[in-house]
Design a protein around this motif. Structure first.
Motif, PDB file in Angstrom:
ATOM      1  N   SER A 236      16.317  -0.569 -18.965  1.00  0.00           N
ATOM      2  CA  SER A 236      16.829   0.788 -19.107  1.00  0.00           C
ATOM      3  C   SER A 236      16.957   1.094 -20.592  1.00  0.00           C
ATOM      4  O   SER A 236      16.779   0.216 -21.442  1.00  0.00           O
ATOM      5  CB  SER A 236      18.193   0.904 -18.419  1.00  0.00           C
ATOM      6  OG  SER A 236      19.150   0.115 -19.116  1.00  0.00           O
ATOM      7  N   GLY A 255      11.551   4.159 -15.658  1.00  0.00           N
ATOM      8  CA  GLY A 255      12.171   5.403 -15.227  1.00  0.00           C
ATOM      9  C   GLY A 255      11.491   6.640 -15.769  1.00  0.00           C
ATOM     10  O   GLY A 255      10.284   6.666 -16.000  1.00  0.00           O
ATOM     11  N   SER A 280      20.684   4.152 -12.749  1.00  0.00           N
ATOM     12  CA  SER A 280      20.862   5.529 -13.212  1.00  0.00           C
ATOM     13  C   SER A 280      19.798   6.433 -12.595  1.00  0.00           C
ATOM     14  O   SER A 280      18.667   6.011 -12.322  1.00  0.00           O
ATOM     15  CB  SER A 280      20.745   5.573 -14.735  1.00  0.00           C
ATOM     16  OG  SER A 280      20.466   6.882 -15.187  1.00  0.00           O
ATOM     17  N   ASP A 281      20.146   7.686 -12.406  1.00  0.00           N
ATOM     18  CA  ASP A 281      19.181   8.647 -11.860  1.00  0.00           C
ATOM     19  C   ASP A 281      17.979   8.803 -12.781  1.00  0.00           C
ATOM     20  O   ASP A 281      16.877   9.120 -12.315  1.00  0.00           O
ATOM     21  CB  ASP A 281      19.847   9.999 -11.626  1.00  0.00           C
ATOM     22  CG  ASP A 281      20.451  10.577 -12.893  1.00  0.00           C
ATOM     23  OD1 ASP A 281      21.382   9.970 -13.441  1.00  0.00           O
ATOM     24  OD2 ASP A 281      19.993  11.654 -13.336  1.00  0.00           O
ATOM     25  N   ARG A 282      18.154   8.567 -14.097  1.00  0.00           N
ATOM     26  CA  ARG A 282      17.030   8.656 -15.021  1.00  0.00           C
ATOM     27  C   ARG A 282      16.076   7.473 -14.861  1.00  0.00           C
ATOM     28  O   ARG A 282      14.945   7.519 -15.342  1.00  0.00           O
ATOM     29  CB  ARG A 282      17.537   8.742 -16.470  1.00  0.00           C
ATOM     30  CG  ARG A 282      18.107  10.118 -16.824  1.00  0.00           C
ATOM     31  CD  ARG A 282      17.017  11.170 -16.795  1.00  0.00           C
ATOM     32  NE  ARG A 282      17.507  12.509 -16.993  1.00  0.00           N
ATOM     33  CZ  ARG A 282      17.402  13.197 -18.120  1.00  0.00           C
ATOM     34  NH1 ARG A 282      16.855  12.642 -19.183  1.00  0.00           N
ATOM     35  NH2 ARG A 282      17.820  14.436 -18.192  1.00  0.00           N
ATOM     36  N   VAL A 284      15.920   5.747 -11.557  1.00  0.00           N
ATOM     37  CA  VAL A 284      15.527   5.726 -10.150  1.00  0.00           C
ATOM     38  C   VAL A 284      14.683   6.930  -9.767  1.00  0.00           C
ATOM     39  O   VAL A 284      13.715   6.825  -9.016  1.00  0.00           O
ATOM     40  CB  VAL A 284      16.793   5.644  -9.263  1.00  0.00           C
ATOM     41  CG1 VAL A 284      16.442   5.862  -7.805  1.00  0.00           C
ATOM     42  CG2 VAL A 284      17.485   4.303  -9.468  1.00  0.00           C
ATOM     43  N   SER A 285      15.063   8.123 -10.263  1.00  0.00           N
ATOM     44  CA  SER A 285      14.431   9.385  -9.885  1.00  0.00           C
ATOM     45  C   SER A 285      14.536   9.591  -8.360  1.00  0.00           C
ATOM     46  O   SER A 285      15.636   9.727  -7.852  1.00  0.00           O
ATOM     47  CB  SER A 285      12.983   9.437 -10.375  1.00  0.00           C
ATOM     48  OG  SER A 285      12.496  10.759 -10.307  1.00  0.00           O
ATOM     49  N   LYS A 286      13.442   9.538  -7.627  1.00  0.00           N
ATOM     50  CA  LYS A 286      13.472   9.726  -6.178  1.00  0.00           C
ATOM     51  C   LYS A 286      13.925   8.429  -5.513  1.00  0.00           C
ATOM     52  O   LYS A 286      13.170   7.462  -5.405  1.00  0.00           O
ATOM     53  CB  LYS A 286      12.083  10.123  -5.679  1.00  0.00           C
ATOM     54  CG  LYS A 286      12.032  10.489  -4.202  1.00  0.00           C
ATOM     55  CD  LYS A 286      10.625  10.935  -3.815  1.00  0.00           C
ATOM     56  CE  LYS A 286      10.557  11.304  -2.340  1.00  0.00           C
ATOM     57  NZ  LYS A 286       9.175  11.749  -1.977  1.00  0.00           N
ATOM     58  N   ALA A 287      15.168   8.401  -5.051  1.00  0.00           N
ATOM     59  CA  ALA A 287      15.778   7.149  -4.579  1.00  0.00           C
ATOM     60  C   ALA A 287      15.036   6.545  -3.402  1.00  0.00           C
ATOM     61  O   ALA A 287      14.896   5.322  -3.299  1.00  0.00           O
ATOM     62  CB  ALA A 287      17.244   7.395  -4.215  1.00  0.00           C
ATOM     63  N   ASN A 309      24.385   3.524  -5.945  1.00  0.00           N
ATOM     64  CA  ASN A 309      23.254   4.447  -6.039  1.00  0.00           C
ATOM     65  C   ASN A 309      22.053   4.017  -5.208  1.00  0.00           C
ATOM     66  O   ASN A 309      21.335   4.850  -4.680  1.00  0.00           O
ATOM     67  CB  ASN A 309      22.824   4.581  -7.506  1.00  0.00           C
ATOM     68  CG  ASN A 309      23.896   5.241  -8.360  1.00  0.00           C
ATOM     69  OD1 ASN A 309      24.653   6.078  -7.883  1.00  0.00           O
ATOM     70  ND2 ASN A 309      23.968   4.857  -9.618  1.00  0.00           N
ATOM     71  N   PRO A 544      11.207  15.950 -12.321  1.00  0.00           N
ATOM     72  CA  PRO A 544      12.405  15.858 -11.482  1.00  0.00           C
ATOM     73  C   PRO A 544      12.058  15.770 -10.000  1.00  0.00           C
ATOM     74  O   PRO A 544      11.240  16.542  -9.497  1.00  0.00           O
ATOM     75  CB  PRO A 544      13.144  17.165 -11.792  1.00  0.00           C
ATOM     76  CG  PRO A 544      12.657  17.577 -13.132  1.00  0.00           C
ATOM     77  CD  PRO A 544      11.229  17.123 -13.208  1.00  0.00           C
TER      78      PRO A 544
END
Length: 559
Positions: A236, A255, A280-282, A284-287, A309, A544
């Motif tokens: 990360s 990511g 982090s969402d940055r 993982v993006s599309k979980a 998450n 996104p």
């Protein structure tokens, strides 16, 4: 012996090994500042231009040393000015202790002059906070705060001290700091064995590394672990430096702005070992599509991160240095995954980082910077495109030498953090890689740099726009550049010189290397206004909501 509350605070700081504090005085902390004056031969105070700068400086000091950073602010607006820095430290697990003054105890809760409920405000962004209403509780509170800030997953702690508490007296007895033990109370034999079995049966293991490895000082153990399980590794943004950029196992960031190699490897692996990272969402993006072919092992000291998450197959909770040491001990014979490592090596050949812009100027400048910097330099960043370029294009060889705001994404972080790192390491070279949008937020800290003659280099990547926001407007908002142009004619060289700091400029056509070398050779603070094209972009990029293996700005070699 009897001491005032202010004297007790100073004695406790020295007891905890604190040699430097950052802050800005005010009415509610005058007794504390008087005690600092009387003890200036024992503890150094750095006067910043703004309390936010003090909190970021304490953060930079902490990240670059592994010690607790300390900052001080007065009540009311002084205290609230620390909030952004405290939140930055909280999101990135940085151990700082912030002292704030407040009105006298009898005036609390009465909307007194410069009164604010700072413990209420900071409750969600601290590991713990205190308001000390009895001077007899002060020493124990300070000692407890330092323990909390450092143990387990590090983070910020705030101590709010009403003014009268710093004036009243109490008995003080010195103590040696408590020796903190690694957190292993949740580490179970069952989880260790389950993780080992998954590792032993994997054919395509991949490791995703976060900042927890750096906080735990576990990079050496991680390196041995990667060798033992014969695995590639991605990081990360907070994990940059945990694995040397020169390691053949390193695949780069993962990511949104990760490399195609990292993102493809995470998608193709059959086992993903996540170490000291929080999904982090940055990253993982599309979980639902993240590491869809893999079983996931999550190793972390913080049980709150487990399955928060991403749902994992197995988790090991404990201090990372302890866990990795034990795993290495239990792997009797190093594993071999030759076919998988060859596949990853092929990815690296096919998908180098693409520079898709008016020019390759950002890469050229940072490569030139790398070539003139001495070993052991500290790279600090603001937030934006320049931050991603610094992570991508600089070679990061040591943990704790890349300082950046990852979780909160705080524009204005870098100048204060660079001050903290430079104060902590006076003989090292510290470079703040900044964007013009971020730098204008806290450029007042040039006064601090000049006051203390700190040889910080500020490399201002000047594209006269909010570059990352503009990139999104270009790609996703049909080039509607709403309020992102920064074409106000600011002469950054003159601004620097007004503060007593040397100013230099690199135009779009200059060879950057000799100018950067000349700046470093001066041995003093320099602001380098570095012109870059307005539409230089950070690639690769995941749009996104897309899967991380669906990347924009990627070309295969030979296409």
């Amino acid at each position: 012996m009897q001491m005032t509350g202010a004297q007790i605070i100073i004695e406790c700081l020295i007891e905890q090994g604190v040699d430097t504090v950052f802050g800005f005085p005010g009415g509610a902390v005058l007794p504390l500042y008087d005690a600092l004056y009387q003890n200036q031969n024992r503890i150094r105070h750095i006067l910043t231009s703004h309390e936010q700068g003090a909190s970021h400086a304490a953060d930079g000091y902490a990240r670059s040393t592994g010690k607790v950073g300390v900052c001080i602010a007065t009540s009311g607006p002084g205290a609230t000015n620390l909030v952004t820095g405290i939140a930055t430290a909280y999101m990135d697990s940085v151990p700082i202790v912030a002292f704030t003054g407040n009105v006298a105890v009898p005036l609390l809760g009465k909307d007194s002059f410069q009164e604010v409920d700072i413990t209420g405000i900071t409750m969600p962004i601290t590991k713990h906070n205190f308001i000390v209403k009895d001077v007899g509780d002060l020493a124990e509170t300070v000692r407890t705060a330092f323990k909390i800030a450092q143990e387990g997953r590090p983070g910020p702690v705030l101590i709010d001290v009403p003014k009268d508490v710093t004036v009243y007296t109490a008995d003080f007895s010195p103590q040696s700091p408590e020796v903190l033990k690694p957190r292993t109370e949740r580490l179970s034999e069952k989880s260790m064995e389950q993780a080992l079995q998954l590792i032993k049966h994997a054919q395509r293991p991949m490791c995703y590394i976060g900042g927890g490895v750096i906080r735990a000082k576990a990079s050496d153990e991680l390196s041995q672990f990667l060798e033992n399980i014969d695995s590639p590794a991605c990081t990360s943004l907070m994990g940059v430096g945990a694995v040397s950029s020169l390691s053949p196992r390193f695949t780069g960031l993962v990511g949104m702005h990760g490399t195609k190699v990292s993102n493809m490897s995470v998608s193709a692996c059959d086992l993903l070992v996540v170490i000291g990272a929080r999904f982090s969402d940055r990253v993982v993006s599309k979980a639902s599509a993240f590491a869809k072919n893999a079983k996931i092992i999550h190793i972390d000291v913080d049980p709150a991160e487990i399955d928060k998450n991403i749902k994992t197959y197995c988790h090991v909770i404990g201090d990372l240095k302890v866990v990795l040491t034990e795993l290495n001990h239990r792997i009797a014979k190093p594993m071999e995954h030759t076919e998988w490592m060859e596949q990853v090596a092929e990815y690296k050949k096919r998908y180098p980082i693409r520079v898709d812009s008016e020019s390759a100027r950002s890469k050229e400048i940072l490569k030139a910077l790398q070539s003139v910097l001495p070993e052991g330099f500290f790279a600090v960043t603001e937030v934006g495109q320049h931050q991603m370029w610094a992570a991508q294009f600089l070679k990061h060889l040591q943990p704790g030498h890349f300082l950046t705001s990852g979780g909160l994404g705080t524009m204005g972080y870098g100048t204060g953090a660079a001050i903290g790192a430079q104060v902590a390491h006076p003989d090292a070279r510290v470079v703040n890689i900044a964007g013009d949008g971020s730098f204008r937020m806290n450029c007042n800290e040039l006064a601090t740099i000049a006051r203390y003659k700190l040889p910080v280099i500020i490399l201002l990547m000047n594209n006269q726009t909010l570059g990352m926001v503009r990139q999104w407007q270009t790609l996703f908002f049909d080039r509607r550049y709403s309020e992102t142009n920064l074409d106000t004619p600011i002469d950054w060289m003159k601004l620097a010189e007004a503060y007593g700091v040397k100013g230099m400029r690199i135009s779009k056509t200059d060879d950057p290397k000799p100018i950067l070398r000349a700046a470093l050779d001066l041995g003093q603070a320099v602001v380098i206004d570095c012109e870059i094209p307005v539409d230089d972009k950070v690639y690769p990029m995941v749009a996104p909501g897309a899967s991380i293996d669906e990347m924009l700005g990627v070309e295969e070699v030979g296409e």
